[in-house]
Scaffold this motif. Structure first.
Motif, PDB file in Angstrom:
ATOM      1  N   ARG A 180       0.907  -1.330  -0.102  1.00 49.56           N
ATOM      2  CA  ARG A 180      -0.022   0.040   0.000  1.00 49.56           C
ATOM      3  C   ARG A 180       0.872   1.153   0.013  1.00 49.56           C
ATOM      4  NH1 ARG A 180      -3.820  -2.832   4.482  1.00 49.56           N
ATOM      5  NH2 ARG A 180      -4.843  -4.130   3.200  1.00 49.56           N
ATOM      6  N   ARG A 227       2.501   1.757  -3.396  1.00 48.29           N
ATOM      7  CA  ARG A 227       1.454   2.109  -4.262  1.00 48.29           C
ATOM      8  C   ARG A 227       1.332   3.520  -4.230  1.00 48.29           C
ATOM      9  NH1 ARG A 227      -1.741   5.350  -5.839  1.00 48.29           N
ATOM     10  NH2 ARG A 227      -2.957   5.145  -3.999  1.00 48.29           N
ATOM     11  N   GLN A 228       1.267   4.168  -2.911  1.00 46.05           N
ATOM     12  CA  GLN A 228       0.972   5.728  -2.695  1.00 46.05           C
ATOM     13  C   GLN A 228       2.336   6.312  -3.339  1.00 46.05           C
ATOM     14  OE1 GLN A 228      -0.347   7.319   0.820  1.00 46.05           O
ATOM     15  NE2 GLN A 228      -1.081   5.401   1.601  1.00 46.05           N
ATOM     16  N   MET A 261      -0.119  -6.066  -4.484  1.00 47.81           N
ATOM     17  CA  MET A 261      -1.291  -5.356  -3.513  1.00 47.81           C
ATOM     18  C   MET A 261      -2.589  -6.393  -3.424  1.00 47.81           C
ATOM     19  SD  MET A 261      -2.326  -1.516  -3.249  1.00 47.81           S
ATOM     20  CE  MET A 261      -3.702  -1.020  -2.121  1.00 47.81           C
TER      21      MET A 261
END
Length: 394
Positions: free
Chosen positions: A342, A345-346, A363
């Motif tokens: 996560r 990904r950000q 993810m």
């Protein structure tokens, strides 16, 4: 989708390679090279199409990834548990579905046949499973019985030289392409037994599960038994009760604990590289404090999980590891992998959701891995019961 070059660099912040033998490092490198050559270039395409790359079954067999801890006499690798863990780490770095294929084959199909089967069953099934000639699956979970397998409804009745098996299993990895299923069902006394069900037995079907957002490159299905005649020679003779399937799950969870760290490493590596290349406000985003915080926490958690796995592997080799210790490592690995995917990904912003990078695929995959073979909460309660001596399940 165009094949991409795999530029992964494995993080080893605490120099754990110093703890590995030359053989263990060689095994890891051979699997890493296979993933780089045969998995990374194709896996995004298969995941996008929700297709299982069937060719990997033979390839994984040739590589020795099926039953690596099973003795060589039966087609296995005769390797130690750290070697097995490293193999799973590298496969899941490629994709959780690829590691699932190997985990199921080795820990959930070959292990029970080796551990609880007759010599005749070992000779018949293990070499073909080890080579990848046959693919296997493991039938425990049912539509209404997941975390509480003791409530299973699948059952069989004596019919002379064979038994009649009825029931169904759900969420079964490898099922649609399997030639062999190790199935757990209750006999007429209500005792859980293991049976080897073979493709082609009348009344046995394996419908594919469609519409998954996770493990899209892995084949998932059901096992349906409608008055299936199973020869008594296909019943595992040396185990009764839930200890059988649960011991298999302990072995598989060990592989998952290592595997999810591979997925976390892949996301960390992609995010680290991106942070040095992506320029915003006139400098690489890796130079900003909040991005460095994410990267620092990622590598810290990866390092802790690597140390936990290495120690657990050592205990497994010494036959001193407990199922509760395996539960802790599985749960911890899944938790840190979920957070790292996560955060990574950000860091990649919008690019993080595209197939150009592996992060969103990892993810989504981890969302399945965090649930299967013991949910996150169940593993928490296993640890809780182990330290308090009090059972919170009932």
């Amino acid at each position: 989708m165009a094949a991409k070059t795999d530029v992964f660099q494995s993080p080893d912040y605490y120099l754990l390679d110093d703890l590995l033998t030359e053989e263990q490092k060689l095994i890891r490198e051979s699997v890493r090279a296979y993933v780089r050559k045969s998995i990374s270039p194709i896996i995004e395409d298969y995941a996008q199409k929700a297709e299982f790359p069937q060719q990997i079954v033979r390839e994984l067999g040739d590589l020795g990834c099926f039953g690596p801890t099973i003795p060589v006499d039966y087609g296995g690798g005769g390797l130690d548990y750290i070697s097995y863990g490293l193999m799973m780490q590298e496969l899941e770095r490629g994709d959780s579905g690829v590691r699932s294929t190997a985990s199921v084959q080795g820990s959930l199909v070959m292990f029970p046949i080796y551990e609880y089967g007759s010599e005749e069953q070992r000779r018949k099934f293990l070499p073909r499973l080890a080579s990848g000639e046959w693919l296997g699956c493991f039938g425990l979970t049912e539509p209404d019985h997941g975390s509480d397998p003791g409530g299973m409804l699948s059952n069989f009745k004596d019919a002379g030289d064979h038994v009649i098996l009825n029931g169904s299993k759900m969420w079964i990895s490898n099922a649609p392409f399997s030639q062999v299923a190790v199935v757990w069902a209750k006999d007429e006394q209500g005792e859980v037994r293991g049976l080897i069900v073979e493709r082609g037995m009348e009344g046995f079907s394996t419908p594919t599960t469609h519409g998954k957002w996770s493990l899209r490159a892995s084949a998932t299905g059901e096992l349906v038994f409608d008055h299936v005649k199973v020869p008594k020679s296909n019943i595992l003779p040396n185990i009764k009760g839930l200890k059988g399937p649960l011991s298999c799950l302990t072995k598989a969870r060990f592989g998952i604990a290592w595997g999810v760290v591979g997925a976390a490493m892949d996301c960390y590596d992609a995010a680290l590289r991106y942070s040095k290349e992506r320029v915003q406000f006139d400098r690489p985003i890796g130079g900003f404090q909040l991005q460095q915080k994410k990267l620092a926490e990622m590598i810290t958690e990866i390092t802790k999980a690597q140390l936990l796995n290495w120690r657990l592997g050592s205990l497994m080799n010494e036959k001193r590891a407990t199922p509760a210790q395996v539960s802790m490592a599985k749960r911890n690995g899944c938790e840190i992998a979920a957070q790292i995917t996560r955060d990574a990904r950000q860091m990649l912003g919008g690019m993080g959701i595209t197939g150009e990078y592996p992060i969103m695929r990892h993810m989504m995959n981890i969302e399945s891995v965090i649930t299967y073979e013991g949910t996150h909460d169940v593993h928490l309660l296993i640890t809780g019961m182990d330290v308090t001596g009090l059972n919170a399940f009932k």
